[in-house]
Design an enzyme around this catalytic site. Sequence first.
Site, PDB file in Angstrom:
ATOM      1  N   HIS A  20       0.838  -1.212   0.000  1.00 27.82           N
ATOM      2  CA  HIS A  20       0.000   0.000   0.000  1.00 27.82           C
ATOM      3  C   HIS A  20       0.872   1.261   0.000  1.00 27.82           C
ATOM      4  CE1 HIS A  20      -3.100  -2.708   2.182  1.00 27.82           C
ATOM      5  NE2 HIS A  20      -3.506  -2.572   0.942  1.00 27.82           N
ATOM      6  N   LYS A  44     -17.051  -6.954   7.499  1.00 22.63           N
ATOM      7  CA  LYS A  44     -15.857  -7.742   7.152  1.00 22.63           C
ATOM      8  C   LYS A  44     -15.091  -8.120   8.424  1.00 22.63           C
ATOM      9  CE  LYS A  44     -13.822  -7.032   2.549  1.00 22.63           C
ATOM     10  NZ  LYS A  44     -12.654  -6.368   1.903  1.00 22.63           N
ATOM     11  N   ARG A  93      -2.012  -6.934  -8.401  1.00 20.56           N
ATOM     12  CA  ARG A  93      -0.854  -7.759  -8.052  1.00 20.56           C
ATOM     13  C   ARG A  93      -0.691  -8.941  -8.992  1.00 20.56           C
ATOM     14  NH1 ARG A  93      -2.958  -7.970  -2.032  1.00 20.56           N
ATOM     15  NH2 ARG A  93      -4.796  -7.694  -3.321  1.00 20.56           N
ATOM     16  N   SER A 131      -2.776  -7.801   3.044  1.00 18.67           N
ATOM     17  CA  SER A 131      -3.088  -7.607   4.464  1.00 18.67           C
ATOM     18  C   SER A 131      -3.446  -8.949   5.108  1.00 18.67           C
ATOM     19  CB  SER A 131      -4.264  -6.647   4.617  1.00 18.67           C
ATOM     20  OG  SER A 131      -3.943  -5.395   4.070  1.00 18.67           O
TER      21      SER A 131
HETATM   22  P1  ADP Z   1      -9.651  -4.182  -0.728  1.00 20.84           P
HETATM   23  O1  ADP Z   1     -10.288  -4.959   0.391  1.00 20.84           O
HETATM   24  O2  ADP Z   1     -10.503  -3.089  -1.260  1.00 20.84           O
HETATM   25  O3  ADP Z   1      -9.008  -5.010  -1.819  1.00 20.84           O
HETATM   26  P2  ADP Z   1      -6.993  -3.721   0.282  1.00 20.84           P
HETATM   27  O4  ADP Z   1      -6.660  -2.942   1.496  1.00 20.84           O
HETATM   28  O5  ADP Z   1      -6.717  -5.185   0.312  1.00 20.84           O
HETATM   29  O6  ADP Z   1      -8.502  -3.393   0.022  1.00 20.84           O
HETATM   30  O7  ADP Z   1      -6.269  -3.110  -0.970  1.00 20.84           O
HETATM   31  C1  ADP Z   1      -6.448  -1.779  -1.373  1.00 20.84           C
HETATM   32  C2  ADP Z   1      -5.853  -1.593  -2.750  1.00 20.84           C
HETATM   33  O8  ADP Z   1      -4.440  -1.788  -2.698  1.00 20.84           O
HETATM   34  C3  ADP Z   1      -6.357  -2.577  -3.805  1.00 20.84           C
HETATM   35  O9  ADP Z   1      -6.423  -1.908  -5.044  1.00 20.84           O
HETATM   36  C4  ADP Z   1      -5.294  -3.640  -3.847  1.00 20.84           C
HETATM   37  O10 ADP Z   1      -5.248  -4.288  -5.096  1.00 20.84           O
HETATM   38  C5  ADP Z   1      -4.054  -2.784  -3.624  1.00 20.84           C
HETATM   39  N1  ADP Z   1      -2.946  -3.550  -3.058  1.00 20.84           N
HETATM   40  C6  ADP Z   1      -2.971  -4.350  -1.978  1.00 20.84           C
HETATM   41  N2  ADP Z   1      -1.761  -4.900  -1.752  1.00 20.84           N
HETATM   42  C7  ADP Z   1      -0.939  -4.433  -2.724  1.00 20.84           C
HETATM   43  C8  ADP Z   1       0.436  -4.641  -3.074  1.00 20.84           C
HETATM   44  N3  ADP Z   1       1.202  -5.474  -2.383  1.00 20.84           N
HETATM   45  N4  ADP Z   1       0.923  -3.981  -4.142  1.00 20.84           N
HETATM   46  C9  ADP Z   1       0.121  -3.161  -4.873  1.00 20.84           C
HETATM   47  N5  ADP Z   1      -1.175  -2.936  -4.617  1.00 20.84           N
HETATM   48  C10 ADP Z   1      -1.703  -3.565  -3.570  1.00 20.84           C
END
Ligand code: ADP
Length: 162
Positions: A20, A44, A93, A131
Amino acid sequence: MPRFTRAIYPGSFDPPTNGHLDMISRGIRIFDELIVAVLQNPDKNPLFSLEERMEMLREIAAPMGNVRVEAFDGLLAEYAARREAAVILRGIRAISDYEYELQMALMNRKLFPQVETVFMTAAESYSYISSRLVKEVYLLGGSIRELVPEVVQRRLKAKLRL
Ligand code: ADP
Protein backbone atom coordinates in the site's frame (compact mmCIF):
# COMPACT_ATOMS: atom_id res chain seq x y z
CA MET A 1 -5.43 27.04 -16.35
CA PRO A 2 -3.44 23.96 -15.34
CA ARG A 3 -5.64 21.02 -14.42
CA PHE A 4 -5.73 19.68 -10.86
CA THR A 5 -6.27 15.92 -10.64
CA ARG A 6 -7.50 14.40 -7.43
CA ALA A 7 -7.40 10.60 -7.10
CA ILE A 8 -9.03 8.31 -4.56
CA TYR A 9 -7.11 5.24 -3.43
CA PRO A 10 -9.71 3.07 -1.67
CA GLY A 11 -9.24 -0.07 0.39
CA SER A 12 -9.69 -1.86 3.68
CA PHE A 13 -6.05 -1.36 4.76
CA ASP A 14 -6.45 -3.92 7.56
CA PRO A 15 -3.56 -3.34 8.17
CA PRO A 16 -1.64 -1.10 5.72
CA THR A 17 1.34 -2.92 4.14
CA ASN A 18 4.50 -1.94 2.30
CA GLY A 19 2.55 -2.70 -0.89
CA HIS A 20 0.00 0.00 0.00
CA LEU A 21 2.81 2.38 0.97
CA ASP A 22 4.46 1.84 -2.41
CA MET A 23 1.15 2.48 -4.21
CA ILE A 24 0.63 5.73 -2.28
CA SER A 25 4.14 7.04 -2.93
CA ARG A 26 3.95 6.23 -6.64
CA GLY A 27 0.37 7.52 -6.89
CA ILE A 28 1.24 10.93 -5.49
CA ARG A 29 3.94 11.31 -8.18
CA ILE A 30 1.22 11.08 -10.83
CA PHE A 31 -1.72 12.89 -9.27
CA ASP A 32 -1.91 16.30 -7.62
CA GLU A 33 -3.75 14.99 -4.58
CA LEU A 34 -4.35 11.48 -3.33
CA ILE A 35 -7.14 10.65 -0.91
CA VAL A 36 -6.54 7.33 0.81
CA ALA A 37 -10.13 6.26 1.47
CA VAL A 38 -10.54 3.71 4.21
CA LEU A 39 -13.56 1.47 3.93
CA GLN A 40 -15.74 1.40 6.98
CA ASN A 41 -16.51 -2.29 6.83
CA PRO A 42 -17.89 -3.66 10.10
CA ASP A 43 -19.35 -6.72 8.35
CA LYS A 44 -15.86 -7.74 7.15
CA ASN A 45 -14.94 -7.92 10.85
CA PRO A 46 -11.62 -6.05 10.54
CA LEU A 47 -8.79 -6.67 13.01
CA PHE A 48 -8.13 -2.93 13.32
CA SER A 49 -10.90 -0.40 13.88
CA LEU A 50 -11.51 2.30 11.32
CA GLU A 51 -9.80 4.86 13.59
CA GLU A 52 -6.73 2.62 14.06
CA ARG A 53 -6.37 2.03 10.33
CA MET A 54 -6.67 5.76 9.66
CA GLU A 55 -4.11 6.62 12.33
CA MET A 56 -1.58 4.18 10.90
CA LEU A 57 -2.13 5.51 7.38
CA ARG A 58 -1.80 9.11 8.54
CA GLU A 59 1.53 8.31 10.17
CA ILE A 60 2.76 6.51 7.05
CA ALA A 61 1.58 9.25 4.70
CA ALA A 62 2.75 12.18 6.85
CA PRO A 63 6.08 12.70 5.00
CA MET A 64 4.46 12.33 1.59
CA GLY A 65 2.97 15.70 0.74
CA ASN A 66 -0.45 15.88 -0.79
CA VAL A 67 -1.98 12.76 0.71
CA ARG A 68 -5.12 12.85 2.86
CA VAL A 69 -6.70 9.98 4.73
CA GLU A 70 -10.49 9.78 4.93
CA ALA A 71 -13.15 7.24 5.82
CA PHE A 72 -15.91 6.21 3.47
CA ASP A 73 -18.79 3.80 3.23
CA GLY A 74 -21.52 3.20 0.70
CA LEU A 75 -20.93 3.45 -3.03
CA LEU A 76 -17.27 4.12 -3.88
CA ALA A 77 -17.98 5.84 -7.20
CA GLU A 78 -20.60 8.06 -5.60
CA TYR A 79 -18.08 9.04 -2.92
CA ALA A 80 -15.43 9.76 -5.59
CA ALA A 81 -17.89 11.90 -7.54
CA ARG A 82 -18.91 13.76 -4.38
CA ARG A 83 -15.24 14.48 -3.57
CA GLU A 84 -14.79 15.67 -7.17
CA ALA A 85 -12.09 13.08 -7.82
CA ALA A 86 -11.40 12.27 -11.45
CA VAL A 87 -9.70 8.97 -10.68
CA ILE A 88 -10.10 5.83 -8.58
CA LEU A 89 -6.67 4.25 -8.18
CA ARG A 90 -6.39 0.49 -7.66
CA GLY A 91 -3.44 -1.88 -7.49
CA ILE A 92 -3.13 -5.09 -9.49
CA ARG A 93 -0.85 -7.76 -8.05
CA ALA A 94 -1.76 -10.75 -10.18
CA ILE A 95 -4.24 -11.95 -12.78
CA SER A 96 -6.42 -13.11 -9.89
CA ASP A 97 -6.91 -9.46 -8.83
CA TYR A 98 -7.81 -8.45 -12.35
CA GLU A 99 -11.15 -10.20 -12.78
CA TYR A 100 -12.76 -8.66 -9.74
CA GLU A 101 -11.15 -5.26 -10.35
CA LEU A 102 -12.35 -5.19 -13.96
CA GLN A 103 -15.90 -5.98 -12.91
CA MET A 104 -15.83 -3.29 -10.24
CA ALA A 105 -14.32 -0.68 -12.61
CA LEU A 106 -17.01 -1.36 -15.20
CA MET A 107 -19.79 -1.14 -12.63
CA ASN A 108 -18.37 2.12 -11.27
CA ARG A 109 -18.18 3.54 -14.78
CA LYS A 110 -21.78 2.54 -15.40
CA LEU A 111 -22.83 4.36 -12.23
CA PHE A 112 -20.57 7.43 -12.51
CA PRO A 113 -19.00 7.74 -16.01
CA GLN A 114 -17.08 10.88 -15.02
CA VAL A 115 -14.83 8.89 -12.65
CA GLU A 116 -12.04 6.90 -14.34
CA THR A 117 -10.47 3.82 -12.72
CA VAL A 118 -6.69 3.70 -13.12
CA PHE A 119 -4.76 0.50 -12.37
CA MET A 120 -1.17 0.50 -11.25
CA THR A 121 0.84 -2.71 -11.20
CA ALA A 122 2.38 -3.68 -7.89
CA ALA A 123 6.15 -3.39 -7.56
CA GLU A 124 7.59 -6.92 -8.04
CA SER A 125 9.13 -6.85 -4.61
CA TYR A 126 5.76 -6.27 -2.97
CA SER A 127 3.43 -8.13 -5.29
CA TYR A 128 3.03 -11.11 -2.94
CA ILE A 129 2.06 -8.95 0.04
CA SER A 130 -1.56 -8.75 1.18
CA SER A 131 -3.09 -7.61 4.46
CA ARG A 132 -4.64 -11.05 4.93
CA LEU A 133 -1.29 -12.86 4.56
CA VAL A 134 0.50 -10.40 6.82
CA LYS A 135 -2.02 -11.15 9.59
CA GLU A 136 -1.73 -14.91 9.01
CA VAL A 137 2.07 -14.91 9.04
CA TYR A 138 2.19 -12.76 12.15
CA LEU A 139 -0.34 -14.93 14.01
CA LEU A 140 1.74 -18.00 13.19
CA GLY A 141 4.88 -16.35 14.58
CA GLY A 142 6.60 -15.45 11.29
CA SER A 143 8.58 -12.25 10.72
CA ILE A 144 6.68 -9.41 9.06
CA ARG A 145 9.57 -6.96 9.31
CA GLU A 146 9.94 -6.49 5.58
CA LEU A 147 6.22 -6.59 4.85
CA VAL A 148 4.75 -3.66 6.76
CA PRO A 149 5.82 -0.18 7.95
CA GLU A 150 7.18 0.10 11.49
CA VAL A 151 4.05 1.65 12.93
CA VAL A 152 2.05 -1.38 11.76
CA GLN A 153 4.54 -3.79 13.34
CA ARG A 154 4.14 -1.95 16.63
CA ARG A 155 0.36 -1.88 16.44
CA LEU A 156 0.14 -5.58 15.55
CA LYS A 157 2.38 -6.45 18.46
CA ALA A 158 0.32 -4.36 20.87
CA LYS A 159 -2.96 -5.76 19.60
CA LEU A 160 -2.05 -9.42 19.54
CA ARG A 161 0.64 -9.54 22.25
CA LEU A 162 2.45 -12.55 20.82
P1 ADP B 1 -9.65 -4.18 -0.73
O1 ADP B 1 -10.29 -4.96 0.39
O2 ADP B 1 -10.50 -3.09 -1.26
O3 ADP B 1 -9.01 -5.01 -1.82
P2 ADP B 1 -6.99 -3.72 0.28
O4 ADP B 1 -6.66 -2.94 1.50
O5 ADP B 1 -6.72 -5.19 0.31
O6 ADP B 1 -8.50 -3.39 0.02
O7 ADP B 1 -6.27 -3.11 -0.97
C1 ADP B 1 -6.45 -1.78 -1.37
C2 ADP B 1 -5.85 -1.59 -2.75
O8 ADP B 1 -4.44 -1.79 -2.70
C3 ADP B 1 -6.36 -2.58 -3.81
O9 ADP B 1 -6.42 -1.91 -5.04
C4 ADP B 1 -5.29 -3.64 -3.85
O10 ADP B 1 -5.25 -4.29 -5.10
C5 ADP B 1 -4.05 -2.78 -3.62
N1 ADP B 1 -2.95 -3.55 -3.06
C6 ADP B 1 -2.97 -4.35 -1.98
N2 ADP B 1 -1.76 -4.90 -1.75
C7 ADP B 1 -0.94 -4.43 -2.72
C8 ADP B 1 0.44 -4.64 -3.07
N3 ADP B 1 1.20 -5.47 -2.38
N4 ADP B 1 0.92 -3.98 -4.14
C9 ADP B 1 0.12 -3.16 -4.87
N5 ADP B 1 -1.18 -2.94 -4.62
C10 ADP B 1 -1.70 -3.57 -3.57
